[in-house]
Design an enzyme around this catalytic site. Structure first.
Site, PDB file in Angstrom:
ATOM      1  N   HIS A  35       0.862  -1.180   0.000  1.00 34.55           N
ATOM      2  CA  HIS A  35       0.000   0.000   0.000  1.00 34.55           C
ATOM      3  C   HIS A  35       0.898   1.228   0.000  1.00 34.55           C
ATOM      4  O   HIS A  35       1.556   1.527   0.996  1.00 34.55           O
ATOM      5  CB  HIS A  35      -0.917   0.005   1.224  1.00 34.55           C
ATOM      6  N   ASP A  37       1.064   5.064  -0.270  1.00 40.03           N
ATOM      7  CA  ASP A  37       0.383   6.360  -0.215  1.00 40.03           C
ATOM      8  C   ASP A  37       1.054   7.357  -1.149  1.00 40.03           C
ATOM      9  O   ASP A  37       2.272   7.534  -1.118  1.00 40.03           O
ATOM     10  CB  ASP A  37       0.429   6.917   1.208  1.00 40.03           C
ATOM     11  N   ASP A 159      -7.617   1.584   2.381  1.00 43.62           N
ATOM     12  CA  ASP A 159      -7.225   2.491   3.461  1.00 43.62           C
ATOM     13  C   ASP A 159      -8.160   3.672   3.714  1.00 43.62           C
ATOM     14  O   ASP A 159      -8.143   4.231   4.802  1.00 43.62           O
ATOM     15  CB  ASP A 159      -5.804   3.019   3.192  1.00 43.62           C
ATOM     16  N   HIS A 409      -6.242   9.771  -0.520  1.00 45.70           N
ATOM     17  CA  HIS A 409      -6.943   9.753   0.758  1.00 45.70           C
ATOM     18  C   HIS A 409      -6.128  10.331   1.916  1.00 45.70           C
ATOM     19  O   HIS A 409      -6.638  10.374   3.040  1.00 45.70           O
ATOM     20  CB  HIS A 409      -7.412   8.331   1.092  1.00 45.70           C
TER      21      HIS A 409
END
Length: 885
Positions: A35, A37, A159, A409
């Site tokens: 994951h 970001d 997430d 996000h």
């Protein structure tokens, strides 16, 4: 110009890549993933290059290098990748031979893209138009690079902090077969585990005919992390599998036993003999050998027990392979029609603060989206001179990428570190500089004495609008003329200091053609709002308050969970009023001062059916060592019965009720934070007679805590971190505002009869999202300047919104038209509408068109999705969004 897409997508041979499963066993699908970001604790650039590892050890380029290397060593291995913004950067740096190697991995299904947008967007604070753009950008790159083999079949939002119905609707219309996420309310999860409803069918629109907006949705078992004890990344501390029986620390039997127990327990709360495990987490697989070496062993040793009657089968898998097995099960699935907001991870920890966090960045993102849409339109209307760049979009590509990253996000959500927020803003500012194209618009000529300048006003909406143009000036007397030299009404308002004014002592009234507003002569506050056209009136008061979380136990240490960038947790259900009176002056507008750090201007404009409240808040004082969360509350005589309504990503409206969730029996533990919802563009309260709608100029949080009231959080300044990872208080300062951030914004209020209210608030919200763009020219205009221009032959019908007009390539244009009314909200405008494209544009010759899906990466007639059977529920028909080329 032509609306017929002539681009050819390369033909790739995609190999059926899902490993075989065993029908009489529990099949455990291991999904290796990372994951990544697109900005959070570090900037997007720092994350990609692995810079500033003193903040967080993470380097995306090394992750992709290592994963590709390890996939080549064993054809059984699988990996999924999500964030196209990072992959695009990495891809550009690879040699042609490496690119061909990666194409082969994709063709064989060993490297699978999921989601595929430029980023994994936030679902509470993003506007649907910007989400569609960022998804289109990422999916287009994958389509043109890898063909059909690179097209994601699964949406993957592991997430984001709550999930919007409109996102699910968009994913369905983009052709996804399913959607997986990791976070949902702890009470909701507990109920779903008991009922085996962690996999469900989400009916994501009450207007689109099922199954147009139906989306199979799976809730992952452990967020997006591996099971406890089974993390083999270099960032983890779990022991590796030690499989030499001659060594003292041999642990294969223990590892297998623990794994099988976890798998069997997980199977108890899911519906089929297939379960999924996410084997990875934040920025993992930088040394992919650690993961794959242990996963290879785990699969071998667990499956080795099948010869001893074990019924557990472990395999490398991907979300699409797992989804395929669920589809083959041919079951019926629980139906959901609401959304997954608000999200709480425990009784007192509601993630509703980020709905408002960093309000200045939220506004800057919204303005940037408006300017980008204008830039896209002008590139089409400006002709070949404005078409340059890798995708045929000219210099607007810089702006498109900046806006796409801003949807992440941890970007527009306001949950990043301060230096990262600054970087997002800088990237948007850079995009503005690059998005400079041929300007065609209406010209206003402004003159005072010997000074003259011209203002170009471009309206990006496909219908006429009346928009007040407010400019800061130095003089006191100006003349304004339009493109035909005719005078334009104008007023010059002076700005003076607050101490010059006291509260009004006579009744103050603002009145124009459609609205009348009264103010209490003793308090200076709003007292009523009337719609003169519909002959309705309500009591209306408005004031400003602040909520506080005093996290100190008296010894300067934290006692319990504080508010922070994510979490909203006031320590009282009663907010503190900033002032019960307002110092007020009436000029052509009413100016109110509630304190040295809170003020407001109330305006009515001729020909407007909306009341404007322009608020200014800050610097929020912290000299009392208390952080503050500032709200404005509208109290009315409307009998709401604890119901209110908020939009979903700026599109469809959802009904809310205080202390209530549609799908489970709520045990309310936070009476304020637990009743806050995201307000992306508008909210309203109503009864049988009156509806008060509030249109916002950015994403904010709000709720209806009291009957007849609507409150909206405007600003937050906090002194503690909320222990959710960002490790920094939300305390914004700058060189310009060293004492704390000052934020200004607008709320637009309309009062209507409920059956016709949408006829007003739908176009009003679009006017705020896509506002006219002003540009300025000093001195006399070139005599060859065209002073007026319209790109349309006629305005679109009120029900139809021009969502996208963008140059796709040299010979084709991407056009999106949407029906902007829900099926139930307007007697006049909720009906189907026909638009003649050949009579739409004034400068384009439409030679043909082909319809695509919403994200423009599949022909509409070729889009095939899995069919799913709900246990119950129906939908109502209307028109979906579409993309045209």
């Amino acid at each position: 110009f032509c609306l017929l897409c002539v681009c050819s997508w390369s033909v790739f041979v995609c190999v059926q890549s899902c490993h075989a499963t065993k029908p009489n066993m529990l099949n455990v699908h291991l999904v290796p993933h990372t994951h990544d970001d697109v900005g959070w604790l570090k900037t997007v650039d720092q994350y990609f290059y692995g810079d500033r590892n003193d903040i967080q050890h993470a380097g995306v380029q090394y992750i992709l290098d290592s994963v590709v290397d390890q996939l080549l060593k064993n054809p059984d291995r699988r990996f999924i990748y999500v964030e196209t913004a990072f992959f695009y950067r990495w891809w550009k740096q690879q040699s042609s031979s490496m690119q061909q190697t990666v194409r082969q991995l994709v063709n064989e299904g060993r490297l699978e893209f999921v989601n595929g947008g430029w980023c994994m967007s936030d679902e509470a604070t993003t506007h649907y138009s910007a989400v569609i753009d960022q998804m289109t950008m990422g999916l287009r790159f994958l389509n043109e690079t890898f063909g059909a083999c690179g097209r994601p079949r699964v949406a993957w939002h592991i997430d984001p902090f709550g999930h919007a119905r409109e996102h699910a609707s968009m994913f369905a219309q983009m052709g996804y077969d399913g959607f997986f996420f990791g976070r949902l309310d702890y009470q909701d999860r507990a109920r779903r585990m008991m009922a085996k409803e962690q996999e469900l069918l989400w009916r994501a629109s009450d207007s689109l005919t099922p199954p147009v907006a139906d989306l199979f949705t799976g809730i992952l078992p452990n967020g997006y992390n591996p099971p406890e004890g089974f993390c083999w990344d270099q960032s983890c501390d779990d022991p590796p599998i030690r499989d030499d029986p001659d060594l003292e620390d041999y642990n294969v039997d223990d590892v297998v036993k623990r794994f099988m127990a976890i798998a069997e327990n997980q199977a108890l709360v899911y519906k089929t003999n297939h379960i999924i495990m996410t084997m990875g987490s934040d920025f993992q697989y930088e040394n992919a050998n650690l993961w794959y070496k242990n996963l290879d062993k785990l699969i071998r040793y667990v499956n080795g027990l099948q010869s001893n009657s074990s019924k557990v089968n472990v395999l490398y898998s991907t979300p699409s392979c797992y989804l395929q097995e669920l589809h083959r099960a041919n079951l019926t699935w629980a139906l959901k029609t609401d959304d997954f907001f608000p999200y709480a991870d425990s009784a007192h920890d509601f993630w509703t603060g980020y709905f408002t966090s960093r309000p200045a960045l939220k506004r800057y993102e919204r303005i940037s989206n408006s300017n980008l849409q204008t830039c896209n339109q002008l590139e089409v209307l400006g002709g070949p001179v404005s078409r340059k760049g890798p995708f045929g979009g000219g210099d607007s590509q810089t702006m498109k990428k900046a806006m796409a990253v801003a949807q992440h996000h941890d970007a527009v959500s306001g949950t990043e570190k301060q230096h990262v927020a600054n970087d997002y803003a800088r990237k948007l500012a850079s995009g503005w500089q690059h998005c400079q194209v041929f300007q065609i618009s209406m010209i206003l000529s402004v003159s005072v004495a010997l000074i003259q300048f011209s203002v170009s006003v471009y309206n990006p909406l496909a219908r006429p609008v009346t928009w007040p143009v407010r400019l800061p000036v130095n003089g006191t007397a100006y003349t304004v003329s339009d493109a035909n030299g005719k005078p334009v009404d104008c007023q010059v308002s002076t700005v003076q200091e607050v101490l010059l004014y006291s509260s009004l002592k006579t009744l103050c009234v603002l009145v124009f053609q459609f609205l009348k507003v009264t103010f209490d002569p003793d308090t200076g506050l709003l007292s009523s709002l009337s719609n003169l056209e519909t002959q309705q009136s309500i009591k209306l008061t408005q004031n400003f308050y602040w909520l506080v979380y005093n996290a100190s136990d008296g010894n300067n240490s934290l006692s319990i969970q504080p508010s922070g960038a994510y979490i909203f947790r006031p320590n009282s259900s009663t907010p503190f009023i900033i002032s019960s009176t307002a110092q007020t002056e009436m000029v052509q507008e009413v100016r109110q001062w509630f304190s040295p750090w809170v003020s407001q201007v109330v305006r009515l404009y001729a020909d407007s059916r909306a009341l404007e409240l322009e608020w200014t808040v800050g610097p929020v004082p912290i000299d009392d060592s208390l952080g503050k969360e500032v709200i404005t509350r509208l109290d009315t005589s409307i009998q709401t019965g604890e119901y209110f309504y908020t939009d979903s990503n700026g599109r469809e409206m959802l009904q809310r009720k205080k202390d209530f969730r549609p799908t489970w029996q709520l045990k309310q533990s936070e009476p304020i934070a637990g009743n806050y919802y995201p307000i992306n563009s508008r909210a309203f309260i109503k009864d049988d007679v009156d509806q008060l709608t509030v249109v916002t100029d950015r994403s904010q949080g709000g709720g209806s805590i009291h009957n007849g009231s609507l409150e909206i959080m405007l600003h937050r300044r906090l002194l503690y971190d909320d222990v959710r990872g960002v490790a920094e208080p939300l305390n914004e300062t700058s060189d310009i505002f060293p004492e704390g951030l000052v934020v200004r914004g607008r709320l637009l209020l309309s009062l209507d009869r409920p059956p016709s209210a949408a006829d007003a608030h739908r176009p009003l919200a679009q006017e705020v999202v896509l506002q006219p763009l002003l540009t300025f020219t000093d001195g006399d205009l070139n005599p060859n300047t065209r002073l007026e221009f319209s790109g349309l032959q006629a305005a679109l019908p009120p029900a139809v919104h021009l969502l996208t007009l963008s140059q796709w390539d040299k010979d084709s244009v991407l056009l999106r038209l949407e029906h902007q009314f829900q099926s139930w909200e307007s007697k006049v405008n909720s009906q189907p509408v026909t638009v003649n494209l050949q009579k739409l544009f004034s400068t384009l010759d439409v030679l043909g068109m082909s319809e695509l899906n919403l994200s423009a990466n599949q022909w509409k007639d070729e889009m095939k999705r899995f069919d799913w059977t709900p246990q119950k529920g129906t939908g109502r028909p209307n028109l979906p969004l579409t993309s045209l080329q």
